[in-house]
Enzyme design. Sequence first.
Site, PDB file in Angstrom:
ATOM      1  N   LYS A  11      -3.708  -3.898 -19.123  1.00  0.00           N
ATOM      2  CA  LYS A  11      -3.260  -2.493 -19.135  1.00  0.00           C
ATOM      3  C   LYS A  11      -3.117  -1.957 -20.569  1.00  0.00           C
ATOM      4  O   LYS A  11      -3.089  -2.732 -21.530  1.00  0.00           O
ATOM      5  CB  LYS A  11      -1.944  -2.386 -18.361  1.00  0.00           C
ATOM      6  CG  LYS A  11      -2.103  -2.747 -16.884  1.00  0.00           C
ATOM      7  CD  LYS A  11      -0.833  -2.458 -16.115  1.00  0.00           C
ATOM      8  CE  LYS A  11      -0.987  -2.823 -14.655  1.00  0.00           C
ATOM      9  NZ  LYS A  11       0.217  -2.497 -13.866  1.00  0.00           N
ATOM     10  N   TYR A  51      -4.762   4.216  -7.894  1.00  0.00           N
ATOM     11  CA  TYR A  51      -3.393   3.980  -7.416  1.00  0.00           C
ATOM     12  C   TYR A  51      -3.012   4.882  -6.240  1.00  0.00           C
ATOM     13  O   TYR A  51      -1.830   5.074  -5.967  1.00  0.00           O
ATOM     14  CB  TYR A  51      -2.400   4.140  -8.576  1.00  0.00           C
ATOM     15  CG  TYR A  51      -2.407   2.944  -9.506  1.00  0.00           C
ATOM     16  CD1 TYR A  51      -1.925   1.707  -9.091  1.00  0.00           C
ATOM     17  CD2 TYR A  51      -2.895   3.036 -10.800  1.00  0.00           C
ATOM     18  CE1 TYR A  51      -1.935   0.594  -9.925  1.00  0.00           C
ATOM     19  CE2 TYR A  51      -2.912   1.933 -11.651  1.00  0.00           C
ATOM     20  CZ  TYR A  51      -2.418   0.719 -11.203  1.00  0.00           C
ATOM     21  OH  TYR A  51      -2.423  -0.375 -12.024  1.00  0.00           O
ATOM     22  N   PHE A  59       7.253   7.023  -8.905  1.00  0.00           N
ATOM     23  CA  PHE A  59       6.699   6.677 -10.223  1.00  0.00           C
ATOM     24  C   PHE A  59       5.199   6.996 -10.339  1.00  0.00           C
ATOM     25  O   PHE A  59       4.597   6.747 -11.379  1.00  0.00           O
ATOM     26  CB  PHE A  59       6.953   5.192 -10.540  1.00  0.00           C
ATOM     27  CG  PHE A  59       6.412   4.208  -9.535  1.00  0.00           C
ATOM     28  CD1 PHE A  59       5.071   3.841  -9.540  1.00  0.00           C
ATOM     29  CD2 PHE A  59       7.247   3.623  -8.597  1.00  0.00           C
ATOM     30  CE1 PHE A  59       4.556   2.936  -8.626  1.00  0.00           C
ATOM     31  CE2 PHE A  59       6.749   2.705  -7.666  1.00  0.00           C
ATOM     32  CZ  PHE A  59       5.402   2.368  -7.683  1.00  0.00           C
ATOM     33  N   ARG A  87      -1.668 -14.078  -8.950  1.00  0.00           N
ATOM     34  CA  ARG A  87      -0.362 -13.404  -8.918  1.00  0.00           C
ATOM     35  C   ARG A  87       0.745 -14.328  -9.425  1.00  0.00           C
ATOM     36  O   ARG A  87       1.699 -13.890 -10.051  1.00  0.00           O
ATOM     37  CB  ARG A  87      -0.086 -12.827  -7.534  1.00  0.00           C
ATOM     38  CG  ARG A  87      -0.926 -11.551  -7.319  1.00  0.00           C
ATOM     39  CD  ARG A  87      -0.819 -11.008  -5.942  1.00  0.00           C
ATOM     40  NE  ARG A  87       0.441 -10.333  -5.660  1.00  0.00           N
ATOM     41  CZ  ARG A  87       0.717  -9.075  -6.001  1.00  0.00           C
ATOM     42  NH1 ARG A  87      -0.148  -8.348  -6.671  1.00  0.00           N
ATOM     43  NH2 ARG A  87       1.874  -8.547  -5.671  1.00  0.00           N
ATOM     44  N   THR A  93       6.209  -8.117 -10.805  1.00  0.00           N
ATOM     45  CA  THR A  93       5.924  -6.772 -11.333  1.00  0.00           C
ATOM     46  C   THR A  93       6.892  -6.398 -12.443  1.00  0.00           C
ATOM     47  O   THR A  93       6.491  -5.876 -13.489  1.00  0.00           O
ATOM     48  CB  THR A  93       6.055  -5.730 -10.186  1.00  0.00           C
ATOM     49  OG1 THR A  93       5.188  -6.124  -9.130  1.00  0.00           O
ATOM     50  CG2 THR A  93       5.693  -4.334 -10.657  1.00  0.00           C
ATOM     51  N   ASN A 114       3.454  -3.148 -17.637  1.00  0.00           N
ATOM     52  CA  ASN A 114       3.666  -4.573 -17.358  1.00  0.00           C
ATOM     53  C   ASN A 114       2.434  -5.441 -17.652  1.00  0.00           C
ATOM     54  O   ASN A 114       2.199  -6.458 -17.005  1.00  0.00           O
ATOM     55  CB  ASN A 114       4.198  -4.774 -15.937  1.00  0.00           C
ATOM     56  CG  ASN A 114       3.225  -4.296 -14.866  1.00  0.00           C
ATOM     57  OD1 ASN A 114       2.164  -3.773 -15.180  1.00  0.00           O
ATOM     58  ND2 ASN A 114       3.581  -4.491 -13.613  1.00  0.00           N
ATOM     59  N   HIS A 117      -2.669  -6.147 -14.295  1.00  0.00           N
ATOM     60  CA  HIS A 117      -2.718  -5.911 -12.847  1.00  0.00           C
ATOM     61  C   HIS A 117      -3.357  -7.115 -12.171  1.00  0.00           C
ATOM     62  O   HIS A 117      -4.245  -7.748 -12.737  1.00  0.00           O
ATOM     63  CB  HIS A 117      -3.561  -4.662 -12.566  1.00  0.00           C
ATOM     64  CG  HIS A 117      -3.888  -4.472 -11.116  1.00  0.00           C
ATOM     65  ND1 HIS A 117      -2.988  -3.944 -10.217  1.00  0.00           N
ATOM     66  CD2 HIS A 117      -5.007  -4.774 -10.400  1.00  0.00           C
ATOM     67  CE1 HIS A 117      -3.554  -3.910  -9.020  1.00  0.00           C
ATOM     68  NE2 HIS A 117      -4.767  -4.410  -9.098  1.00  0.00           N
ATOM     69  N   GLU A 128     -11.076  -3.037  -5.258  1.00  0.00           N
ATOM     70  CA  GLU A 128     -10.806  -2.762  -6.677  1.00  0.00           C
ATOM     71  C   GLU A 128     -11.978  -3.200  -7.565  1.00  0.00           C
ATOM     72  O   GLU A 128     -12.328  -2.509  -8.521  1.00  0.00           O
ATOM     73  CB  GLU A 128      -9.498  -3.446  -7.086  1.00  0.00           C
ATOM     74  CG  GLU A 128      -8.289  -2.802  -6.414  1.00  0.00           C
ATOM     75  CD  GLU A 128      -7.002  -3.579  -6.586  1.00  0.00           C
ATOM     76  OE1 GLU A 128      -5.975  -3.130  -6.032  1.00  0.00           O
ATOM     77  OE2 GLU A 128      -6.989  -4.629  -7.254  1.00  0.00           O
TER      78      GLU A 128
END
Length: 139
Positions: A11, A51, A59, A87, A93, A114, A117, A128
């Site tokens: 990110k 998203y 948010f 993950r 998260t 964060n 992803h 994705e």
Amino acid sequence: MSGKTTFTMIKPDAFEANHSGAIIKIIEEAGFEIKAAKLTKLSAERAGQFYEVHKERPFYDHLVNYMSSGAIIAMVLEKQNAVEDFRKLIGATNPAEAAEGTIRKLFAKSIEANAIHGSDSDENAAIEASFFFSKTERF
Ligand code: CMP
């Protein structure tokens, strides 16, 4: 054991802080193979589409703004049990809740910024990955 493909993005916060190399090293050392990679920048419209599932969340607007604020590195990764193992590697998260040694614990700045992803299901990994890459762009 589930599928062998997952999708990730480094990110804007992590790219901007020059953490991309360290993050990719951790990913490769954990046994993930990079099948496609792209340094790119999302427009607000594209970030909003990516998203879309979070559209009703409070948010959402801020997230779209943040995800279109700078460069990202999108990647398709392969490994047995890819979604679940990835993950685990990235952590929770919220970096405050992420386990020691996870990518988010090491590099994330906040619950929004964060660092990285990771797809949450085999189905979303496929969606994705094709959001960023055509079949011919994957190895
Ligand atoms: P990710 O799991 O990649 O996908 C959804 C993103 O929304 C998440 O990472 C964070 O960047 C962001 N996010 C999730 N929860 C919150 C929250 N409570 N506040 C702000 N951003 C969030």
